[in-house]
Design an enzyme around this catalytic site. Structure first.
Site: not given
Ligand SMILES: *Cc1c(COP(=O)(O)O)cnc(C)c1O
Length: 382
Positions: A46, A98, A170, A195
């Site tokens: 961890r 998001y 983000d 992504k």
């Molecule tokens: C998908 C996404 C998230 C969340 O990510 P996960 O891996 O699905 O938890 C956060 N911000 C953006 C812009 C996203 O497209």
């Protein structure tokens, strides 16, 4: 090193024990301590794991920050970052954030007395006006999802510095290959590596990079305490994906521009939202702060039946949530990413029932355009 090279050699690029061309999946939960009085670099998975450490170092190099940290998902990363806040703190957040971040702030963190104000971040004056005496952080997303509004990174940093706010962004839609917010002074960069970084729609992962080591240490303590860490197998898949990010993004982005231009000229499409089109209101600003428009194109069909028909008729893209994979993915924000948002609020934000979002993959652009052509109403349909 140039970005393309950093992707291959920015972090540990071979196995230190064997010279192997990839960092092995270290499937161990605990580590033998030679000296019981002083723990070695690794003691318990961890806290740290060599595969995860390789990914974390790679990511820090890519974003140009001091510390990289890998989490079990993008939302685990975002939630862990928000744990830097205290009860009673206030945070100013982009209106077009998001959906999962919106949910975390309006449910879970609200219960823990973190107050949030959502503002249109394309208007810096509105952001400045939202800052209160107890405001501690600013949370930006640009391009925003799904309408791809562009927020001025420099203007946000000016406000953050003026009020000594923690600046969080983000950066999922751009990836560090196209946009490096730490170069503008941002403190914390978050990615859903599910992504573009992972890139193959086969892994769920989250990454955070901090500009300085102090915030990095605080977040590392949260990571170890809260425990939402990325497992070694998923760290390996993410490392593997990152190696081809530049090649994928270049190709997907070229196709996205061609598709955006095609859709822009299509009579059944009311509006196209893509920062690579000169018609986009944030076109110039985006060009100043990022090196490309990315591979996600949103567009508004004339009405809901047209959008639903399109989703049913397309053959190549997956009709699904998510984005950034090698295969194209077509999503319907009204019932997918923004289903949790009340319809009135959703419409107020311009996320209409005709809106669809296409994450452009590695298929030939001509094939994707032909598929859209047969799925959209027009001359080709009898
Ligand atoms: C998908 C996404 C998230 C969340 O990510 P996960 O891996 O699905 O938890 C956060 N911000 C953006 C812009 C996203 O497209």
């Amino acid at each position: 090193m140039k970005p393309r090279t950093l992707l291959l050699h920015g972090g540990p690029d071979r196995d230190p024990y064997t010279g192997g061309s990839s960092i092995p999946v270290h499937q161990a939960s605990t580590y033998h301590q030679e000296d019981p009085l002083h723990s070695g670099a690794y003691e318990y998975a961890r806290s740290a794991n060599p595969t995860r450490s390789a990914l974390e170092e790679t990511m820090a190099a890519l974003e140009g920050g001091a510390v990289g940290l890998a989490f079990a998902s993008g939302m685990a990363a975002t939630s862990s970052v928000l744990l830097l806040l205290q009860p009673g703190d206030h945070i100013v957040v982009s209106d077009d954030i998001y959906g999962g971040t919106y949910r975390a702030l309006t449910t879970l963190f609200k219960r823990w007395q973190v107050r949030t104000t959502f503002v249109d971040m394309t208007q810096p004056d509105g952001v400045r006006a939202a800052v209160r005496p107890n405001t501690r952080a600013l949370f930006v997303e640009t391009p925003a999802n799904p309408l791809q509004q562009i927020t001025d990174l420099q203007a946000m940093m000016d406000i953050a510095r003026e009020h000594e706010l923690l600046s969080i962004i983000d950066n999922t839609f751009m990836s560090p290959y196209l946009q490096r917010p730490i170069d503008f002074g941002f403190d914390v960069v978050i990615h859903s590596a599910t992504k573009f970084l992972g890139g193959h729609s086969d892994v769920l992962a989250g990454l955070v990079v901090t500009r300085d080591a102090t915030i990095g240490r605080r977040l590392k303590a949260i990571q170890n305490t809260f425990g939402a860490v990325l497992g070694p197998q998923d760290a390996w898949l993410t490392l593997r994906g990152i190696k081809t990010l530049a090649a994928r993004m270049d190709a997907q982005q070229d196709s996205a521009l061609a598709i955006a231009q095609y859709l822009h000229a299509h009579p059944a499409v009311r509006q196209v939202f893509y920062p690579g089109l000169p018609e986009h209101p944030g076109y110039d600003l985006h060009r100043q702060q990022a090196s490309g428009p990315g591979a996600v194109v949103s567009f508004e069909c004339a009405d809901q039946p047209t959008a639903v028909e399109l989703l049913k008729r397309v053959k190549l893209p997956l009709v699904a949530v998510s984005l950034g994979g090698v295969e194209s993915i077509l999503s319907y924000p009204a019932t997918m990413s923004h289903a949790a948002m009340p319809p009135a609020e959703r419409h107020r934000r311009g996320i209409t029932d005709g809106l669809v979002r296409l994450s452009v993959g590695l298929e030939a652009a001509a094939d994707l355009i032909a598929d859209l052509q047969q799925a959209l109403p027009g001359m080709s349909r009898s």
